[in-house]
Design a protein around this motif. Structure first.
Motif, PDB file in Angstrom:
ATOM      1  N   ASP A 168       0.871  -1.178   0.000  1.00 52.58           N
ATOM      2  CA  ASP A 168       0.000   0.000   0.000  1.00 52.58           C
ATOM      3  C   ASP A 168       0.906   1.225   0.000  1.00 52.58           C
ATOM      4  OD1 ASP A 168      -2.226   1.646   0.133  1.00 52.58           O
ATOM      5  OD2 ASP A 168      -2.362   1.543   2.320  1.00 52.58           O
ATOM      6  N   ILE A 169       1.062   1.848  -1.153  1.00 52.61           N
ATOM      7  CA  ILE A 169       2.000   2.960  -1.328  1.00 52.61           C
ATOM      8  C   ILE A 169       1.249   4.280  -1.122  1.00 52.61           C
ATOM      9  CG2 ILE A 169       3.673   4.025  -2.873  1.00 52.61           C
ATOM     10  CD1 ILE A 169       4.327   1.132  -1.901  1.00 52.61           C
ATOM     11  N   CYS A 170       1.904   5.203  -0.421  1.00 52.38           N
ATOM     12  CA  CYS A 170       1.253   6.434   0.044  1.00 52.38           C
ATOM     13  C   CYS A 170       0.119   6.047   0.989  1.00 52.38           C
ATOM     14  CB  CYS A 170       0.751   7.294  -1.104  1.00 52.38           C
ATOM     15  SG  CYS A 170       2.009   7.708  -2.334  1.00 52.38           S
ATOM     16  N   CYS A 171       0.470   5.248   1.994  1.00 51.15           N
ATOM     17  CA  CYS A 171      -0.534   4.636   2.874  1.00 51.15           C
ATOM     18  C   CYS A 171      -1.168   5.635   3.821  1.00 51.15           C
ATOM     19  CB  CYS A 171       0.100   3.507   3.673  1.00 51.15           C
ATOM     20  SG  CYS A 171       1.319   4.042   4.915  1.00 51.15           S
ATOM     21  N   GLY A 172      -0.599   6.837   3.957  1.00 52.44           N
ATOM     22  CA  GLY A 172      -1.186   7.839   4.826  1.00 52.44           C
ATOM     23  C   GLY A 172      -1.244   7.382   6.267  1.00 52.44           C
ATOM     24  N   ILE A 173      -2.403   7.487   6.887  1.00 50.16           N
ATOM     25  CA  ILE A 173      -2.539   7.155   8.307  1.00 50.16           C
ATOM     26  C   ILE A 173      -2.745   5.665   8.551  1.00 50.16           C
ATOM     27  CG2 ILE A 173      -3.385   9.442   8.905  1.00 50.16           C
ATOM     28  CD1 ILE A 173      -6.225   8.237   8.986  1.00 50.16           C
ATOM     29  N   GLY A 174      -2.690   4.848   7.497  1.00 51.67           N
ATOM     30  CA  GLY A 174      -2.612   3.405   7.663  1.00 51.67           C
ATOM     31  C   GLY A 174      -3.913   2.672   7.881  1.00 51.67           C
ATOM     32  N   ASP A 175      -5.053   3.352   7.903  1.00 52.80           N
ATOM     33  CA  ASP A 175      -6.308   2.665   8.185  1.00 52.80           C
ATOM     34  C   ASP A 175      -6.718   1.722   7.058  1.00 52.80           C
ATOM     35  OD1 ASP A 175      -6.644   4.944   6.645  1.00 52.80           O
ATOM     36  OD2 ASP A 175      -8.556   5.515   7.533  1.00 52.80           O
ATOM     37  N   PHE A 176      -6.419   2.097   5.814  1.00 48.77           N
ATOM     38  CA  PHE A 176      -6.758   1.215   4.687  1.00 48.77           C
ATOM     39  C   PHE A 176      -5.926  -0.071   4.750  1.00 48.77           C
ATOM     40  CE2 PHE A 176      -6.281  -0.151   0.203  1.00 48.77           C
ATOM     41  CZ  PHE A 176      -7.619  -0.326  -0.123  1.00 48.77           C
ATOM     42  N   ALA A 177      -4.645   0.050   5.110  1.00 42.81           N
ATOM     43  CA  ALA A 177      -3.793  -1.142   5.225  1.00 42.81           C
ATOM     44  C   ALA A 177      -4.329  -2.084   6.299  1.00 42.81           C
ATOM     45  CB  ALA A 177      -2.356  -0.730   5.539  1.00 42.81           C
ATOM     46  N   VAL A 178      -4.818  -1.536   7.396  1.00 45.33           N
ATOM     47  CA  VAL A 178      -5.406  -2.359   8.459  1.00 45.33           C
ATOM     48  C   VAL A 178      -6.628  -3.107   7.935  1.00 45.33           C
ATOM     49  CG1 VAL A 178      -6.680  -2.256  10.634  1.00 45.33           C
ATOM     50  CG2 VAL A 178      -4.506  -1.036  10.403  1.00 45.33           C
ATOM     51  N   LEU A 179      -7.472  -2.412   7.184  1.00 46.21           N
ATOM     52  CA  LEU A 179      -8.658  -3.059   6.621  1.00 46.21           C
ATOM     53  C   LEU A 179      -8.275  -4.148   5.622  1.00 46.21           C
ATOM     54  CD1 LEU A 179     -10.822   0.153   6.132  1.00 46.21           C
ATOM     55  CD2 LEU A 179     -11.271  -1.700   7.756  1.00 46.21           C
ATOM     56  N   LEU A 180      -7.254  -3.894   4.792  1.00 47.73           N
ATOM     57  CA  LEU A 180      -6.763  -4.922   3.868  1.00 47.73           C
ATOM     58  C   LEU A 180      -6.295  -6.154   4.632  1.00 47.73           C
ATOM     59  CD1 LEU A 180      -4.611  -2.964   1.239  1.00 47.73           C
ATOM     60  CD2 LEU A 180      -6.785  -4.113   0.830  1.00 47.73           C
ATOM     61  N   HIS A 181      -5.547  -5.905   5.691  1.00 52.11           N
ATOM     62  CA  HIS A 181      -5.002  -7.003   6.496  1.00 52.11           C
ATOM     63  C   HIS A 181      -6.128  -7.859   7.084  1.00 52.11           C
ATOM     64  CE1 HIS A 181      -3.039  -9.021   9.905  1.00 52.11           C
ATOM     65  NE2 HIS A 181      -1.905  -8.857   9.253  1.00 52.11           N
ATOM     66  N   LYS A 182      -7.150  -7.215   7.623  1.00 50.58           N
ATOM     67  CA  LYS A 182      -8.244  -7.930   8.276  1.00 50.58           C
ATOM     68  C   LYS A 182      -9.131  -8.663   7.270  1.00 50.58           C
ATOM     69  CE  LYS A 182     -10.402  -5.682  11.566  1.00 50.58           C
ATOM     70  NZ  LYS A 182     -11.104  -4.581  12.252  1.00 50.58           N
ATOM     71  N   GLU A 183      -9.361  -8.037   6.108  1.00 52.30           N
ATOM     72  CA  GLU A 183     -10.314  -8.586   5.140  1.00 52.30           C
ATOM     73  C   GLU A 183      -9.705  -9.634   4.222  1.00 52.30           C
ATOM     74  OE1 GLU A 183     -14.228  -8.586   3.305  1.00 52.30           O
ATOM     75  OE2 GLU A 183     -13.504  -7.608   5.130  1.00 52.30           O
ATOM     76  N   PHE A 184      -8.440  -9.451   3.810  1.00 47.28           N
ATOM     77  CA  PHE A 184      -7.869 -10.289   2.760  1.00 47.28           C
ATOM     78  C   PHE A 184      -6.696 -11.149   3.229  1.00 47.28           C
ATOM     79  CE2 PHE A 184     -10.060  -6.902   0.493  1.00 47.28           C
ATOM     80  CZ  PHE A 184     -10.747  -7.623  -0.478  1.00 47.28           C
TER      81      PHE A 184
END
Length: 391
Positions: free
Chosen positions: A164-180
């Protein structure tokens, strides 16, 4: 022309741009080990007129022996040629390099040191503003309702290696981790405050499987062909040269893997009632963002940008985030934060007059009114595109 030395670094010369680049780790035990690099540099000098650019943005290590050789070459070259100017291009990501090379500019005015990303990220202060964190979290909350279903259509499957490039505050990466449940998940950003917050978010959710990396998305210190799926959301629109980001996304993606980007066309935000006022304000948003060298209209251009970057099998679609996606107040909160950013900080920095600012702010207020009205409708369109790196 190029030369690779001892598999630890590479030196290349781009004659068209008069740029000599060193990438990797340069840690010789003896000066003689740098003979090939010295020879290539001297060849480069023979072809340069005016300014030679020494690019060390991705030189991650440099010992004293190598620095002595390089600095000696630079100082000697400017001493022997009065027509020659040398510009050393560093990056804040490799923090020591600016400090290491700056003393050379004190030896001769014809050697200058420029920190590349000071110019490349002209709006970094806006995205690092602490007040924007709540905005970003609410935005992700609303867009995730759509993206969790879109991502599989664009090729994301459980167990993939993901960046996840330009991940910002990281909330999207957390959701990716939990969902996929990716086998590997790397999250990179150029903002240290954002990364600090991202690590806190992951800790709060008890997630320790995300690699957080401080890095420049246009010059990542990541090896080629590493990831099955690469995401870059709402980010191309805040860089003045998005093609450089796409080049790097292409490079780190595995052949056959996909790169997924989302972007906006803010002038297409809409609402009813009071649609005319809302439309006027979002047209002005596009203009003020362009003043700060961003392109918040880039969404529909995504397909062309991906194709130009070398991707094939490009898929593209759009979705509308609305006040009907859950609590209308969430949508209203996003608009309120936009008002503070665009009609507040940005408008003040541009020097807008009070009459313009009043009308500018009114359009956001009218958008909030539409979002909260029992019969109202308010929308924020997002464009999604992904491309495959050819096999």
């Amino acid at each position: 022309m190029s030369e690779t030395i001892a598999h630890s670094y590479s030196a290349t010369f781009d004659e068209n741009n008069q740029e000599f680049s060193i990438v990797g780790s340069m840690r010789p035990q003896h000066e003689q080990e740098l003979a090939a690099c010295i020879g290539l540099f001297e060849q480069a000098l023979s072809k340069v007129r005016g300014t030679l650019y020494l690019n060390v943005k991705r030189l991650v290590r440099l010992n004293n022996i190598a620095f002595k050789v390089i600095s000696g070459l630079l100082v000697r070259a400017t001493g022997e040629r009065s027509d020659l100017r040398i510009s050393i291009i560093t990056s804040s990501v490799v923090g020591w390099s600016t400090r290491k090379f700056t003393p050379l500019s004190q030896l001769t005015p014809r050697i200058v040191v420029e920190q590349y990303d000071n110019e490349f990220y002209p709006g970094q202060a806006f995205v690092e503003d602490g007040e924007i964190i709540s905005l970003l979290r609410t935005q992700t909350k609303l867009t995730w309702r759509h993206e969790r279903n879109l991502l599989p259509r664009h090729g994301l499957m459980p167990g993939m290696s993901v960046a996840d490039i330009c991940c910002g505050i990281g909330d999207f990466a957390v959701l990716l981790h939990k969902e996929f449940g990716p086998s590997r998940l790397l999250a990179l950003d150029h903002s240290k405050p954002s990364l600090a917050y991202a690590r806190k978010v992951a800790a709060d959710f008890g997630i320790d499987g995300i690699e957080y990396v401080y890095g420049d998305a246009s010059e990542m210190l990541i090896e080629d062909n590493q990831f099955d799926f690469v995401t870059c959301r709402h980010s191309l629109q805040i860089f003045d040269r998005p093609e450089l980001i796409l080049k790097e996304l292409f490079r780190i993606c595995k052949p056959g893997g996909r790169v997924y980007v989302t972007n906006e066309k803010n002038s297409h935000c809409l609402g009813e009632p009071r649609g005319e006022s809302i439309q006027w304000t979002y047209n002005e948003v596009a203009k003020i963002v362009a003043h700060f060298r961003h392109d918040i209209e880039i969404g529909p251009k995504s397909r062309r940008l991906l194709l130009d970057a070398g991707f094939d099998a490009v898929r593209m679609e759009s979705f509308m985030v609305t006040n009907l996606d859950g609590d209308p107040q969430d949508f209203a909160d996003i608009i309120g934060a936009w008002k503070n950013l665009f009609a507040g900080k940005m408008s003040s920095m541009r020097g807008d007059g009070p009459e313009f600012v009043e009308r500018f702010r009114r359009g956001f207020d009218d958008h909030i009114f539409a979002a909260l009205h029992p019969k109202g409708y308010a929308g924020w369109p997002i464009w999604v595109a992904s491309g495959r790196k050819p096999l």
